[in-house]
Design a protein around this motif. Sequence first.
Motif, PDB file in Angstrom:
ATOM      1  N   PHE A 170     -34.721  -3.662 -62.901  1.00 39.44           N
ATOM      2  CA  PHE A 170     -35.896  -3.359 -62.614  1.00 39.44           C
ATOM      3  C   PHE A 170     -36.767  -4.475 -62.194  1.00 39.44           C
ATOM      4  O   PHE A 170     -36.241  -5.647 -62.027  1.00 39.44           O
ATOM      5  CB  PHE A 170     -36.655  -2.970 -63.976  1.00 39.44           C
ATOM      6  N   ILE A 171     -38.033  -4.504 -61.841  1.00 36.94           N
ATOM      7  CA  ILE A 171     -38.895  -5.183 -61.099  1.00 36.94           C
ATOM      8  C   ILE A 171     -39.810  -5.733 -62.349  1.00 36.94           C
ATOM      9  O   ILE A 171     -40.701  -4.942 -62.851  1.00 36.94           O
ATOM     10  CB  ILE A 171     -39.701  -4.653 -59.957  1.00 36.94           C
ATOM     11  N   TYR A 172     -40.250  -7.049 -62.735  1.00 39.14           N
ATOM     12  CA  TYR A 172     -41.074  -7.354 -63.679  1.00 39.14           C
ATOM     13  C   TYR A 172     -42.336  -7.950 -63.007  1.00 39.14           C
ATOM     14  O   TYR A 172     -42.183  -9.057 -62.291  1.00 39.14           O
ATOM     15  CB  TYR A 172     -40.246  -8.719 -64.366  1.00 39.14           C
ATOM     16  N   ALA A 173     -43.268  -6.861 -63.194  1.00 40.76           N
ATOM     17  CA  ALA A 173     -44.500  -7.343 -62.676  1.00 40.76           C
ATOM     18  C   ALA A 173     -45.405  -8.184 -63.567  1.00 40.76           C
ATOM     19  O   ALA A 173     -45.795  -7.421 -64.795  1.00 40.76           O
ATOM     20  CB  ALA A 173     -45.227  -6.040 -62.133  1.00 40.76           C
ATOM     21  N   VAL A 174     -45.650  -9.353 -63.583  1.00 45.33           N
ATOM     22  CA  VAL A 174     -46.486 -10.224 -64.247  1.00 45.33           C
ATOM     23  C   VAL A 174     -48.057  -9.845 -63.946  1.00 45.33           C
ATOM     24  O   VAL A 174     -48.556  -9.975 -62.875  1.00 45.33           O
ATOM     25  CB  VAL A 174     -46.161 -11.673 -63.963  1.00 45.33           C
ATOM     26  N   ALA A 175     -48.550  -9.073 -65.434  1.00 43.32           N
ATOM     27  CA  ALA A 175     -49.898  -8.560 -65.244  1.00 43.32           C
ATOM     28  C   ALA A 175     -51.151  -9.509 -65.059  1.00 43.32           C
ATOM     29  O   ALA A 175     -51.972  -8.904 -64.995  1.00 43.32           O
ATOM     30  CB  ALA A 175     -49.841  -7.554 -66.281  1.00 43.32           C
ATOM     31  N   VAL A 176     -50.788 -10.783 -65.553  1.00 41.96           N
ATOM     32  CA  VAL A 176     -51.794 -11.692 -65.562  1.00 41.96           C
ATOM     33  C   VAL A 176     -51.396 -12.988 -64.910  1.00 41.96           C
ATOM     34  O   VAL A 176     -50.346 -13.195 -64.544  1.00 41.96           O
ATOM     35  CB  VAL A 176     -52.191 -12.096 -67.167  1.00 41.96           C
ATOM     36  N   ASN A 177     -52.306 -13.894 -64.567  1.00 40.72           N
ATOM     37  CA  ASN A 177     -52.103 -15.194 -64.103  1.00 40.72           C
ATOM     38  C   ASN A 177     -52.099 -15.987 -65.369  1.00 40.72           C
ATOM     39  O   ASN A 177     -53.125 -15.979 -66.037  1.00 40.72           O
ATOM     40  CB  ASN A 177     -53.280 -15.571 -63.140  1.00 40.72           C
ATOM     41  N   GLY A 178     -50.998 -16.568 -65.620  1.00 41.71           N
ATOM     42  CA  GLY A 178     -51.019 -17.644 -66.784  1.00 41.71           C
ATOM     43  C   GLY A 178     -49.403 -17.205 -67.651  1.00 41.71           C
ATOM     44  O   GLY A 178     -48.780 -16.592 -67.026  1.00 41.71           O
ATOM     45  N   VAL A 179     -49.508 -17.485 -69.022  1.00 47.36           N
ATOM     46  CA  VAL A 179     -48.565 -17.266 -69.564  1.00 47.36           C
ATOM     47  C   VAL A 179     -48.630 -15.979 -70.688  1.00 47.36           C
ATOM     48  O   VAL A 179     -49.763 -15.411 -70.626  1.00 47.36           O
ATOM     49  CB  VAL A 179     -48.561 -18.530 -70.721  1.00 47.36           C
ATOM     50  N   THR A 180     -47.584 -15.641 -71.207  1.00 42.59           N
ATOM     51  CA  THR A 180     -47.619 -14.493 -72.239  1.00 42.59           C
ATOM     52  C   THR A 180     -48.751 -14.720 -73.488  1.00 42.59           C
ATOM     53  O   THR A 180     -49.154 -15.672 -73.619  1.00 42.59           O
ATOM     54  CB  THR A 180     -46.240 -14.110 -72.718  1.00 42.59           C
ATOM     55  N   GLY A 181     -49.248 -13.465 -73.929  1.00 38.63           N
ATOM     56  CA  GLY A 181     -50.022 -13.637 -75.235  1.00 38.63           C
ATOM     57  C   GLY A 181     -50.772 -12.151 -75.222  1.00 38.63           C
ATOM     58  O   GLY A 181     -50.861 -11.419 -74.340  1.00 38.63           O
TER      59      GLY A 181
END
Length: 255
Positions: A170-181
């Motif tokens: 799958f394609i992991y689209a990072v929804a924010v700039n920065g780290v998880t949380g």
Amino acid sequence: MKSLTRQLKQKQQDNETIFVPYIMAGAQGLDQLADEIRLLTEAGASAIELGIPFSDPVADGPVIQAAGLRALENNVTLRKIIQQLKHIETPTPLVIMTYFNPIFSYGLEEFIRDLAKTNVLGLIIPDLPYEHQTLLTPLLKESDISLIPLIALTTPRERIIELTAAGEGFIYAVAVNGVTGIGRKYQETLDEHLAYIQQVSDKPVLAGFGVSSKEHVDRFRKSCAGVIVGSKIVQLLSEGKQTEVSAFIKEAVSN
């Protein structure tokens, strides 16, 4: 087409919500890993992402960092996790999320060879640039393990086309700039960004980072195939709230 891609594409074609919970392997002790995988499977997880504890987790927010530290204090290592996974049977595809250093220390060929003896069908390595993936892709060619790409909000469209074409699973689209949380705010242009990735990708696109509610899941289902949820799941498990984890996943995947 590798198994992870095929299984998730089928869910996407059936208009099911793809839900991938993330847990930190060994945060509650490696002896709990099989039970955690069973809990997530029975709740309706489409795949399960297993984090590997690492001393310098550049993409992880405070909740996941704390879980990683607990696992390291329990002397959990990548090698011990893989040995444990060899004895865990599950119908749910497993995905390893690790940084490159633990793999390099393990030995690249040995790592892929051992991983092939488990139910792991996917691999996410946040700090391995696309240009350096040839360190692993020849070893993965004959396996059923997908190397899953991450796409950031800042990724140019030409690059998005390149990454989605090369990626598997799958394609992991990072929804924010920065780290998880938990509690992250999303940009107004995010849905358009996700819709574009899904438009050019022949694999399911999943949004991750900051996803922590049914409302988030419903929002992202309008522009992509599903979500990855980490910090919320990790926090609830650390508090011993397995029932809440199960209820959250069941609600999230219900249409």
